[in-house]
Design a protein around this motif. Structure first.
Motif, mmCIF file in Angstrom:
data_model
loop_
_atom_site.group_PDB
_atom_site.id
_atom_site.type_symbol
_atom_site.label_atom_id
_atom_site.label_comp_id
_atom_site.label_asym_id
_atom_site.label_seq_id
_atom_site.Cartn_x
_atom_site.Cartn_y
_atom_site.Cartn_z
ATOM 1 N N ALA A 34 12.400 18.987 10.819
ATOM 2 C CA ALA A 34 12.545 17.536 10.938
ATOM 3 C C ALA A 34 13.316 16.974 9.752
ATOM 4 C CB ALA A 34 11.169 16.881 11.040
ATOM 5 N N GLN A 35 13.047 17.504 8.563
ATOM 6 C CA GLN A 35 13.742 17.044 7.367
ATOM 7 C C GLN A 35 15.221 17.411 7.414
ATOM 8 O OE1 GLN A 35 11.286 18.874 4.384
ATOM 9 N NE2 GLN A 35 9.499 17.687 4.999
ATOM 10 N N MET A 36 15.545 18.593 7.965
ATOM 11 C CA MET A 36 16.950 18.971 8.137
ATOM 12 C C MET A 36 17.648 18.042 9.123
ATOM 13 S SD MET A 36 16.958 23.134 8.206
ATOM 14 C CE MET A 36 17.036 24.077 6.671
ATOM 15 N N LEU A 37 16.945 17.697 10.204
ATOM 16 C CA LEU A 37 17.507 16.760 11.173
ATOM 17 C C LEU A 37 17.801 15.423 10.501
ATOM 18 C CD1 LEU A 37 18.142 15.850 14.097
ATOM 19 C CD2 LEU A 37 15.703 15.328 14.351
ATOM 20 N N ALA A 38 16.846 14.912 9.737
ATOM 21 C CA ALA A 38 17.044 13.646 9.045
ATOM 22 C C ALA A 38 18.193 13.734 8.043
ATOM 23 C CB ALA A 38 15.759 13.229 8.345
ATOM 24 N N ARG A 39 18.241 14.825 7.307
ATOM 25 C CA ARG A 39 19.300 15.002 6.297
ATOM 26 C C ARG A 39 20.667 15.074 6.969
ATOM 27 N NH1 ARG A 39 19.785 17.363 1.007
ATOM 28 N NH2 ARG A 39 21.863 16.667 0.364
ATOM 29 N N HIS A 40 20.753 15.763 8.115
ATOM 30 C CA HIS A 40 22.025 15.835 8.837
ATOM 31 C C HIS A 40 22.500 14.440 9.232
ATOM 32 C CE1 HIS A 40 25.124 17.281 11.588
ATOM 33 N NE2 HIS A 40 24.671 16.395 12.454
ATOM 34 N N LEU A 41 21.555 13.562 9.530
ATOM 35 C CA LEU A 41 21.902 12.210 9.964
ATOM 36 C C LEU A 41 22.100 11.251 8.798
ATOM 37 C CD1 LEU A 41 19.456 12.042 12.982
ATOM 38 C CD2 LEU A 41 21.952 12.157 13.093
ATOM 39 N N GLY A 42 22.063 11.777 7.572
ATOM 40 C CA GLY A 42 22.352 10.963 6.395
ATOM 41 C C GLY A 42 21.150 10.328 5.742
ATOM 42 N N ALA A 43 19.945 10.645 6.211
ATOM 43 C CA ALA A 43 18.744 10.057 5.625
ATOM 44 C C ALA A 43 18.308 10.840 4.393
ATOM 45 C CB ALA A 43 17.612 10.021 6.654
ATOM 46 N N ARG A 44 17.569 10.186 3.539
ATOM 47 C CA ARG A 44 17.064 10.803 2.315
ATOM 48 C C ARG A 44 15.854 11.677 2.621
ATOM 49 N NH1 ARG A 44 13.281 8.347 -2.132
ATOM 50 N NH2 ARG A 44 12.678 7.092 -0.315
ATOM 51 N N VAL A 45 15.826 12.878 2.031
ATOM 52 C CA VAL A 45 14.641 13.732 2.012
ATOM 53 C C VAL A 45 14.134 13.728 0.582
ATOM 54 C CG1 VAL A 45 13.773 16.084 2.317
ATOM 55 C CG2 VAL A 45 15.440 15.143 3.943
ATOM 56 N N TYR A 46 12.846 13.449 0.378
ATOM 57 C CA TYR A 46 12.375 13.162 -0.975
ATOM 58 C C TYR A 46 10.949 13.650 -1.188
ATOM 59 C CZ TYR A 46 9.779 9.509 1.433
ATOM 60 O OH TYR A 46 8.932 8.845 2.290
ATOM 61 N N GLY A 47 10.622 13.923 -2.445
ATOM 62 C CA GLY A 47 9.258 14.172 -2.866
ATOM 63 C C GLY A 47 8.626 12.887 -3.381
ATOM 64 N N HIS A 48 7.292 12.851 -3.397
ATOM 65 C CA HIS A 48 6.610 11.646 -3.868
ATOM 66 C C HIS A 48 6.770 11.526 -5.378
ATOM 67 C CE1 HIS A 48 3.245 8.922 -4.782
ATOM 68 N NE2 HIS A 48 3.468 8.454 -3.568
ATOM 69 N N PRO A 49 7.014 10.321 -5.901
ATOM 70 C CA PRO A 49 7.239 10.161 -7.346
ATOM 71 C C PRO A 49 6.047 10.583 -8.196
ATOM 72 C CG PRO A 49 7.029 8.017 -6.260
ATOM 73 C CD PRO A 49 7.170 9.038 -5.187
ATOM 74 N N GLU A 50 4.841 10.556 -7.656
ATOM 75 C CA GLU A 50 3.663 10.985 -8.394
ATOM 76 C C GLU A 50 3.236 12.404 -8.039
ATOM 77 O OE1 GLU A 50 0.614 8.091 -7.817
ATOM 78 O OE2 GLU A 50 1.874 6.415 -8.476
ATOM 79 N N GLY A 51 4.075 13.112 -7.292
ATOM 80 C CA GLY A 51 3.789 14.495 -6.954
ATOM 81 C C GLY A 51 2.775 14.688 -5.853
ATOM 82 N N LEU A 52 2.420 13.627 -5.122
ATOM 83 C CA LEU A 52 1.436 13.744 -4.055
ATOM 84 C C LEU A 52 1.975 14.578 -2.900
ATOM 85 C CD1 LEU A 52 0.081 10.077 -3.888
ATOM 86 C CD2 LEU A 52 -1.021 12.067 -4.923
ATOM 87 N N VAL A 53 1.077 15.290 -2.238
ATOM 88 C CA VAL A 53 1.438 16.128 -1.102
ATOM 89 C C VAL A 53 0.531 15.771 0.073
ATOM 90 C CG1 VAL A 53 2.165 18.004 -2.626
ATOM 91 C CG2 VAL A 53 -0.178 17.995 -1.694
ATOM 92 N N GLU A 54 0.889 16.272 1.237
ATOM 93 C CA GLU A 54 0.022 16.216 2.414
ATOM 94 C C GLU A 54 -0.221 17.660 2.847
ATOM 95 O OE1 GLU A 54 0.975 11.934 4.504
ATOM 96 O OE2 GLU A 54 2.347 13.591 4.931
ATOM 97 N N ILE A 55 -1.394 18.166 2.533
ATOM 98 C CA ILE A 55 -1.782 19.529 2.886
ATOM 99 C C ILE A 55 -3.211 19.466 3.415
ATOM 100 C CG2 ILE A 55 -2.257 21.854 2.021
ATOM 101 C CD1 ILE A 55 -0.016 21.507 0.018
ATOM 102 N N GLY A 56 -3.365 19.739 4.704
ATOM 103 C CA GLY A 56 -4.638 19.584 5.383
ATOM 104 C C GLY A 56 -4.464 18.659 6.576
ATOM 105 N N TYR A 57 -5.564 18.136 7.099
ATOM 106 C CA TYR A 57 -5.510 17.221 8.238
ATOM 107 C C TYR A 57 -5.444 15.779 7.751
ATOM 108 C CZ TYR A 57 -6.333 20.816 11.743
ATOM 109 O OH TYR A 57 -6.195 21.895 12.574
#
Length: 257
Positions: free
Chosen positions: A106-129
């Motif tokens: 999904a991120q590659m699709l967004a990047r191909h379309l010119g959108a930004r792919v980014y990490g959270h500025p505070e290093g937060l992640v989504e891992i789990g439900y």
């Protein structure tokens, strides 16, 4: 390099291709539940790993669709195979072929379309439900699960011209998008089998220490609560997205995993 077998060249009576392109990013990765569901629908899986030298087709004329899965790399990486794979997304978009990008896909699709792919500025992640909510456009398409399995450190901005189908209240709000009539991208992982959850939380145990990641026992406890709805969503999505190889309506139920 992956070469289609004679069996994979066979077309069903409907005349549509009976195979789906599967793009994986690690040597031992599998398409999991998504692959099993596609096989139950009569499709053969044409597995390619561009990271290890496999090429991607210049056209999807001989495929019913394509699924690009996740991986530990980033769509922002400068490796040549990453750049080639992002550029390749022009193929399904131009041909309006069924395409599904999962997490990195999904991120590659967004990047191909010119959108930004980014990490959270505070290093937060989504891992789990984590919870998601369908947008008006998403709710009009099919019913969505309340919580989905996530494993990512990056998100993406909504590409110009894309429809946002589902959002989340966490660090990466864009959770599902549609581009044109047949291209979809989801941040979450509907392909996860129980064996894959065991493997990911074992091999990737260090990521469970990242801010926002849920403890390993919670992954399994939440799976008991939420996985059935994710499995039902996947079948509804595949009905809408690609159907069956023989053109018959509906799907053949797959066994729980």
């Amino acid at each position: 390099m992956s070469v289609p077998s004679a069996e994979m060249r066979d077309f069903p009576a409907t005349g549509r291709p009976a195979r789906v392109l599967i793009v994986l990013h690690q040597e031992q990765s599998t398409p999991g539940r998504v692959g099993k569901a596609l096989q139950a629908r009569g499709f053969h899986l044409d597995v390619r790993r561009p990271r290890f030298g496999d090429t991607l087709p210049a056209s999807l004329d001989e495929h019913a669709g394509a699924v690009v899965f996740g991986g530990p790399m980033s769509a922002n990486d400068t490796d040549a195979y990453i750049r080639r794979e992002i550029d390749w997304h022009a193929v399904p978009l131009k041909e309006e072929a069924p395409y599904l990008g999962i997490c990195l896909g999904a991120q590659m699709l967004a990047r191909h379309l010119g959108a930004r792919v980014y990490g959270h500025p505070e290093g937060l992640v989504e891992i789990g439900y984590f919870p998601i909510e369908p947008t008006e456009a998403g709710a009009a398409t099919f019913e969505w699960p309340r919580r989905v399995y996530q494993w990512h450190r990056e998100g993406f901005d909504l590409p110009e011209g894309a429809d946002l189908l589902a959002s989340g209240g966490g660090p990466f709000p864009n959770q599902a998008i549609r581009v044109g009539p047949k291209a979809y991208g989801v941040q979450f992982h509907p392909e996860l089998t129980l064996a894959m959850v065991h493997r990911w939380t074992t091999i990737g145990h260090e990521r469970l220490r990242l801010p926002g990641a849920q403890p390993r026992p919670v992954h399994f406890a939440d799976r008991l609560l939420y996985d059935a709805a994710v499995r039902e969503w996947l079948e509804r999505f595949l009905d809408h997205w690609i159907g069956r190889a023989d053109g018959a309506p509906g799907h053949q139920p797959t066994t729980p995993d």
